[in-house]
Design a protein around this motif. Structure first.
Motif, PDB file in Angstrom:
ATOM      1  N   SER A 107       0.837  -1.205   0.000  1.00 18.35           N
ATOM      2  CA  SER A 107       0.000   0.000   0.000  1.00 18.35           C
ATOM      3  C   SER A 107       0.874   1.258   0.000  1.00 18.35           C
ATOM      4  O   SER A 107       0.575   2.253  -0.661  1.00 18.35           O
ATOM      5  N   THR A 108       1.995   1.189   0.742  1.00 18.89           N
ATOM      6  CA  THR A 108       2.926   2.325   0.789  1.00 18.89           C
ATOM      7  C   THR A 108       3.517   2.534  -0.607  1.00 18.89           C
ATOM      8  O   THR A 108       3.586   3.656  -1.111  1.00 18.89           O
ATOM      9  N   ARG A 109       3.900   1.436  -1.181  1.00 15.16           N
ATOM     10  CA  ARG A 109       4.501   1.457  -2.516  1.00 15.16           C
ATOM     11  C   ARG A 109       3.527   2.075  -3.530  1.00 15.16           C
ATOM     12  O   ARG A 109       3.896   2.938  -4.323  1.00 15.16           O
ATOM     13  N   GLU A 110       2.286   1.659  -3.414  1.00 15.24           N
ATOM     14  CA  GLU A 110       1.266   2.156  -4.332  1.00 15.24           C
ATOM     15  C   GLU A 110       1.103   3.673  -4.201  1.00 15.24           C
ATOM     16  O   GLU A 110       1.027   4.391  -5.191  1.00 15.24           O
ATOM     17  N   LEU A 111       1.102   4.120  -2.951  1.00 16.13           N
ATOM     18  CA  LEU A 111       0.913   5.548  -2.707  1.00 16.13           C
ATOM     19  C   LEU A 111       2.113   6.351  -3.190  1.00 16.13           C
ATOM     20  O   LEU A 111       1.963   7.388  -3.855  1.00 16.13           O
ATOM     21  N   VAL A 112       3.305   5.863  -2.865  1.00 18.57           N
ATOM     22  CA  VAL A 112       4.520   6.589  -3.263  1.00 18.57           C
ATOM     23  C   VAL A 112       4.629   6.622  -4.791  1.00 18.57           C
ATOM     24  O   VAL A 112       4.878   7.676  -5.381  1.00 18.57           O
ATOM     25  N   PHE A 113       4.383   5.487  -5.411  1.00 23.17           N
ATOM     26  CA  PHE A 113       4.512   5.427  -6.871  1.00 23.17           C
ATOM     27  C   PHE A 113       3.439   6.271  -7.556  1.00 23.17           C
ATOM     28  O   PHE A 113       3.707   6.943  -8.539  1.00 23.17           O
ATOM     29  N   GLY A 114       2.236   6.249  -7.007  1.00 23.50           N
ATOM     30  CA  GLY A 114       1.138   7.027  -7.593  1.00 23.50           C
ATOM     31  C   GLY A 114       1.411   8.510  -7.481  1.00 23.50           C
ATOM     32  O   GLY A 114       1.316   9.259  -8.466  1.00 23.50           O
ATOM     33  N   SER A 115       1.800   8.951  -6.281  1.00 27.09           N
ATOM     34  CA  SER A 115       2.082  10.377  -6.071  1.00 27.09           C
ATOM     35  C   SER A 115       3.304  10.782  -6.892  1.00 27.09           C
ATOM     36  O   SER A 115       3.343  11.877  -7.473  1.00 27.09           O
ATOM     37  N   GLY A 116       4.299   9.895  -6.929  1.00 24.38           N
ATOM     38  CA  GLY A 116       5.527  10.184  -7.675  1.00 24.38           C
ATOM     39  C   GLY A 116       5.247  10.380  -9.147  1.00 24.38           C
ATOM     40  O   GLY A 116       5.747  11.306  -9.765  1.00 24.38           O
ATOM     41  N   ARG A 117       4.394   9.551  -9.682  1.00 26.61           N
ATOM     42  CA  ARG A 117       4.069   9.645 -11.108  1.00 26.61           C
ATOM     43  C   ARG A 117       3.394  10.984 -11.415  1.00 26.61           C
ATOM     44  O   ARG A 117       3.732  11.654 -12.391  1.00 26.61           O
ATOM     45  N   GLU A 118       2.467  11.369 -10.536  1.00 27.21           N
ATOM     46  CA  GLU A 118       1.768  12.659 -10.726  1.00 27.21           C
ATOM     47  C   GLU A 118       2.760  13.805 -10.719  1.00 27.21           C
ATOM     48  O   GLU A 118       2.701  14.730 -11.539  1.00 27.21           O
ATOM     49  N   VAL A 119       3.691  13.746  -9.767  1.00 19.67           N
ATOM     50  CA  VAL A 119       4.683  14.808  -9.625  1.00 19.67           C
ATOM     51  C   VAL A 119       5.556  14.917 -10.878  1.00 19.67           C
ATOM     52  O   VAL A 119       5.796  16.007 -11.389  1.00 19.67           O
ATOM     53  N   TYR A 120       5.990  13.780 -11.385  1.00 15.85           N
ATOM     54  CA  TYR A 120       6.808  13.793 -12.621  1.00 15.85           C
ATOM     55  C   TYR A 120       6.033  14.430 -13.765  1.00 15.85           C
ATOM     56  O   TYR A 120       6.551  15.270 -14.490  1.00 15.85           O
ATOM     57  N   GLU A 121       4.781  14.030 -13.896  1.00 15.29           N
ATOM     58  CA  GLU A 121       3.957  14.565 -14.992  1.00 15.29           C
ATOM     59  C   GLU A 121       3.812  16.078 -14.860  1.00 15.29           C
ATOM     60  O   GLU A 121       3.975  16.816 -15.839  1.00 15.29           O
ATOM     61  N   GLN A 122       3.523  16.533 -13.625  1.00 16.30           N
ATOM     62  CA  GLN A 122       3.281  17.963 -13.425  1.00 16.30           C
ATOM     63  C   GLN A 122       4.549  18.789 -13.629  1.00 16.30           C
ATOM     64  O   GLN A 122       4.500  19.896 -14.162  1.00 16.30           O
ATOM     65  N   VAL A 123       5.675  18.232 -13.202  1.00 15.85           N
ATOM     66  CA  VAL A 123       6.940  18.960 -13.383  1.00 15.85           C
ATOM     67  C   VAL A 123       7.257  19.059 -14.878  1.00 15.85           C
ATOM     68  O   VAL A 123       7.614  20.121 -15.380  1.00 15.85           O
ATOM     69  N   LEU A 124       7.093  17.967 -15.600  1.00 14.32           N
ATOM     70  CA  LEU A 124       7.421  17.975 -17.025  1.00 14.32           C
ATOM     71  C   LEU A 124       6.425  18.805 -17.837  1.00 14.32           C
ATOM     72  O   LEU A 124       6.757  19.305 -18.909  1.00 14.32           O
ATOM     73  N   GLU A 125       5.226  18.967 -17.288  1.00 15.88           N
ATOM     74  CA  GLU A 125       4.260  19.839 -17.968  1.00 15.88           C
ATOM     75  C   GLU A 125       4.455  21.296 -17.560  1.00 15.88           C
ATOM     76  O   GLU A 125       3.819  22.194 -18.117  1.00 15.88           O
ATOM     77  N   GLY A 126       5.306  21.517 -16.579  1.00 11.11           N
ATOM     78  CA  GLY A 126       5.620  22.873 -16.144  1.00 11.11           C
ATOM     79  C   GLY A 126       4.628  23.462 -15.169  1.00 11.11           C
ATOM     80  O   GLY A 126       4.667  24.655 -14.873  1.00 11.11           O
ATOM     81  N   VAL A 127       3.735  22.673 -14.642  1.00 14.81           N
ATOM     82  CA  VAL A 127       2.741  23.223 -13.708  1.00 14.81           C
ATOM     83  C   VAL A 127       3.229  23.167 -12.254  1.00 14.81           C
ATOM     84  O   VAL A 127       2.630  23.742 -11.360  1.00 14.81           O
ATOM     85  N   LEU A 128       4.321  22.469 -12.039  1.00 10.77           N
ATOM     86  CA  LEU A 128       4.868  22.341 -10.687  1.00 10.77           C
ATOM     87  C   LEU A 128       6.377  22.550 -10.763  1.00 10.77           C
ATOM     88  O   LEU A 128       7.040  22.022 -11.669  1.00 10.77           O
ATOM     89  N   SER A 129       6.880  23.321  -9.820  1.00  4.68           N
ATOM     90  CA  SER A 129       8.338  23.516  -9.836  1.00  4.68           C
ATOM     91  C   SER A 129       9.008  22.319  -9.181  1.00  4.68           C
ATOM     92  O   SER A 129       8.407  21.662  -8.312  1.00  4.68           O
ATOM     93  N   PRO A 130      10.226  21.998  -9.547  1.00  6.77           N
ATOM     94  CA  PRO A 130      10.931  20.874  -8.928  1.00  6.77           C
ATOM     95  C   PRO A 130      11.019  21.016  -7.405  1.00  6.77           C
ATOM     96  O   PRO A 130      10.909  20.026  -6.689  1.00  6.77           O
ATOM     97  N   PHE A 131      11.151  22.230  -6.930  1.00 10.11           N
ATOM     98  CA  PHE A 131      11.264  22.431  -5.489  1.00 10.11           C
ATOM     99  C   PHE A 131       9.956  22.021  -4.789  1.00 10.11           C
ATOM    100  O   PHE A 131       9.964  21.242  -3.833  1.00 10.11           O
TER     101      PHE A 131
END
Lengths: 413, 395
Positions: B350-374
């Motif tokens: 369950s931890t893995r699922e949450l980390v991977f799910g949130s991580g994927r969203e973060v990567y997408e948002q950073v690469l789309e420019g809607v979220l800063s890396p910081f």
């Protein structure tokens, strides 16, 4: 299928499984012990105890005791199962299977409760039918299905191949579903027939014969449709059906000739509607009312309350007198003889008066009295009346009334 | 009387099953399909010939495996052996469904496995061993030898290669892109399982990815298939993927495919995730069944079967004593080399699922420019609170 049984055997050789099955060994033994314990006070003692109660509450108490008696053994057994479960939880044993048994035990308790309530408040005969034909099969089906699903997913179980026959593979599902489906279909058909019969009985349908014939035909038509659907869903292809019917036709031709003959005769009788339930018939000198026309035989109720079962073939091939073929009104002839010295006109008026007063004698056609013959000393009169349905009581009533009236009028009789 | 008969049936079954007899059957659940399943079944047949033990193998979709096994094992049923990814171990062990096989193995038998793979299957607190590894897997760098003569060694070289017109296919799923965190000197989790993504190295990695977006020859995609198709078609010179892709790629490119370590970064070696496929054992199995199941596990991890898995399916052996030929199995050698710096995920499914799910969203948002890396880094650092950890202070 072989793998399935190998896996089952494999699982059942595990200690964890065996420990969970252990309470089931005790369960039926305990059940019978508890039944014995409960039944220990004999009927007389129970009756004595109930007789000490106030009269008004005796019926309710008797019923409640009856319900509780039916539920006592499953209830205590269920408590025992919970006790064993608690022990297994405390000792770190596997108890999942036990939980599944507990579910079945709960359903069993509910089932016993429903049955007990039905028996307590409804006539035994009415309940027995639904108990044995519907509730018990439903419970067995549920319990088997519920426990089976712990071993194999239902869809996987239904897809298990049982055997092949003429390039048709028969799976558990293809055999089980049509069989159960057909059973439920027949049960529903019979229930529907009973409901329709009850509805028409309330409406006092005069043409009972047509109604019964219609219901019988409808029942058989629905059952045949059900069988056709069941065979189709069993996956029988045309070759297989052809082979089976071909093989059966030989057997039918030789061994089942009589049955088939009666069956076909039954169908002819139903379609032709020459004889219908409710008709008054005379078969070989025996007069009676057709009670039930089934596919093999016909039930005729005679005057003394006995039922005669006549094979349909006999009805079709022998001479049958029906009093109610086209019209259910029947002419009743009451023959009376008076002496020449009596007042003929007065006697005829008295007879007509009696006929007109009788509630079951129809006004139209009108009753009439005719002189049948005149001999040296007697005059024979004939009172002809029409009744709506053949009723042996009417003739008797009329004779009694004639006797009383002639005595009063001093007419020699 | 009907009830008596119905109730006595299971009892008779029980009595029948209690009759002592030599049981030579074990049940295996696996999720391998196609060629993998064919090889597995041939190994099962070989095992049956050698040991006179029948293995009934049943396919169970990977998504259903955990719930199905938990349900069956709770009844005392279920397979004796479960061939599954290592991440299933924690939830099944916590549920008390797995047998500890350490007492059944000698030190000599355990010594054949790569230590870091075996460690993944061991409970860290009690020292119990819940599984026997069959294969290991990690991400490495595939390259097309027709397009690349000397593969990149450092991460910045990707940009140079892109300028030279060589396409680079990089997965941006959280799991697929995890290797970059190590290259920038960070780690995804510390030894206690605490999420370390709120630190500077993860931010640096995201910033590098953002900057790489300016290079049109560097392709990013969270999904594997478009990237692998491009590599198989000979368009992409590089592809970052795991060893399970090897069979597919090799069938398209033949000998033109090579595998090497992922490029290092300013902070050190790349650290992709390490995964293993292992055999887990049912706690409800009888002593005989368990012994036979472990024998099957040892058979699968023996040299001959491991070499077969490596050569025919391109799987990285879990057996450390299997020699990987630098010439004949150079591609596998690349994965073997990479596995030395790979890290396993620490925590429950369950931890893995949450980390991977949130991580994927973060990567997408950073690469789309809607979220800063910081901000992205901070957000993932906050996940610790969900697992009862404190958020580590940013260094």
């Amino acid at each position: 299928m072989a793998d399935f049984f190998a896996v089952i055997r494999h699982f059942f050789s595990r200690q964890d499984v065996v420990w969970q099955l252990l309470p089931l060994l005790i369960y039926p033994v305990l059940w019978f012990v508890l039944r014995f314990v409960w039944n220990y006070p004999d009927k007389a003692s129970r009756r004595f105890l109930i007789s000490r109660l106030p009269k008004r509450s005796r019926g309710t108490i008797r019923r409640l005791l009856f319900i509780f008696r039916r539920m006592f053994a499953p209830l205590v057994s269920l408590i025992l199962l919970y006790g064993v479960r608690l022990f297994y939880v405390r000792t770190g044993r596997v108890y999942g299977l036990l939980d599944e048994f507990i579910v079945v035990a709960w359903v069993l308790l509910a089932y016993r409760f429903i049955i007990a309530v039905l028996y307590a408040y409804l006539p035994d005969r009415a309940v027995k039918n639904y108990h044995r034909r519907l509730l018990t099969p439903l419970f067995i089906l549920f319990a088997t299905g519920w426990l089976l699903r712990t071993i194999i997913p239902p869809l996987e179980f239904l897809a298990l191949s049982v055997f092949r026959f003429f390039q048709t593979s028969f799976t558990v599902g293809s055999l089980l579903i049509p069989t159960l489906g057909l059973y439920l279909w027949v049960m529903t058909t019979l229930a529907l027939e009973a409901i329709l019969r009850a509805i028409f009985a309330r409406r006092r349908v005069t043409d009972r014969g047509s109604l019964e014939a219609g219901l019988t035909l409808g029942r058989y038509a629905l059952i045949i449709v059900g069988i056709a659907i069941a065979l189709r869903s069993a996956g029988l292809n045309q070759t297989t059906v052809g082979f089976i019917t071909g093989g059966l036709s030989v057997g039918i031709g030789i061994g089942l000739q009589g049955i088939i003959s009666n069956f076909v005769s039954g169908l002819i009788l139903l379609f032709e509607r020459s004889i219908r339930p409710g008709d008054v018939v005379d078969v070989g000198g025996t007069i009676g009312t057709v009670n039930k026309l089934s596919i093999r035989s016909t039930e005729v109720r005679v005057g003394n309350g006995k039922d005669i079962i006549i094979p349909n073939n006999t009805l079709l091939t022998s001479n049958v007198v029906t009093y109610t073929r086209n019209d259910r009104t029947v002419l009743v002839d009451v023959a009376v003889t008076i002496t020449k010295g009596d007042d003929l006109k007065r006697a005829m008026e008295v007879l007509l008066g009696i006929a007109r007063k009788h509630p079951k004698v129809l006004r139209n056609p009108q009753p009439n009295v005719t002189v049948s013959s005149i001999s040296e000393s007697n005059i024979k009169l004939s009172l002809n009346v029409w009744v709506a349905d053949l009723n042996f009581g009417v003739k008797n009533d009329l004779y009694v009334k004639v006797w009383e009236a002639f005595r009063e009028e001093k007419i020699a009789f | 009387m009907l009830w008596l008969a119905v109730l006595l049936l299971p009892v008779l079954f029980m009595l029948e099953s209690c009759t002592p007899r030599a049981s030579n059957t074990i049940v295996l659940w696996h999720y391998w399909e196609g060629e993998d399943a064919r090889i597995l079944n041939s190994m099962i047949e070989r095992f049956a010939d050698l040991y006179d033990i029948r293995v009934i193998s049943q396919y169970v979709p990977i998504d259903d495996m955990e719930t199905d096994f938990k349900r069956e094992a709770s009844l005392g049923f279920g397979p004796d052996i479960l061939l599954a990814p290592n991440n299933l171990m924690v939830p099944l062990a916590i549920d008390g469904r797995l047998a500890d096989i350490a007492p059944l193995l000698s030190n000599e038998q355990m010594s054949v496995y790569k230590l870091f793979v075996l460690q993944m299957l061991r409970s860290r607190t009690e020292g119990k061993l819940y599984g026997l590894p069959v294969t290991a897997d990690t991400y490495a760098l595939y390259y097309n030898t027709n397009l690349v003569s000397s593969p990149v060694k450092v991460i910045e070289d990707f940009k140079r290669e892109a300028i030279l017109g060589k396409r680079i296919a990089i997965r941006t799923s959280f799991f697929g892109a995890a290797w970059g965190v190590g290259a920038f000197g960070g780690e995804i989790q510390n030894d206690d399982g605490q999420i370390m993504l709120g630190q500077r190295p993860f931010q640096d990695w995201l910033e590098w990815l953002q900057s790489a977006q300016n290079f049109s020859y560097i392709m990013f995609n969270a999904e594997k298939q478009p990237l692998i198709d491009s590599f198989k078609a000979g368009e992409a010179a590089y592809y970052i993927g795991d060893s399970r892709d090897l069979f597919d790629i090799r069938s398209a490119l033949g000998d033109a495919v090579a595998v090497t370590k992922l490029p290092s970064g300013p902070g050190g070696e790349a650290s992709p995730y390490l995964e293993a496929e292992a055999l887990f054992f049912n706690r409800s199995s009888s002593a005989t069944q368990l012994r036979q199941a472990v024998d099957f596990g040892l058979f699968l991890s023996a040299g001959e079967q491991q070499r077969r898995l490596m050569r025919e399916l391109g799987r990285l052996p879990a057996n450390g004593q299997v020699r990987i030929d630098e010439v004949l199995e150079a591609t596998i050698g690349g994965f073997a080399l990479q596995s030395e710096t790979a890290v396993p995920f620490r925590g429950e499914a369950s931890t893995r699922e949450l980390v991977f799910g949130s991580g994927r969203e973060v990567y997408e948002q950073v690469l789309e420019g809607v979220l800063s890396p910081f901000v992205a880094s901070q957000r993932l650092g906050q996940l610790n609170t969900r697992f009862g950890y404190e958020v580590p202070e940013r260094e």
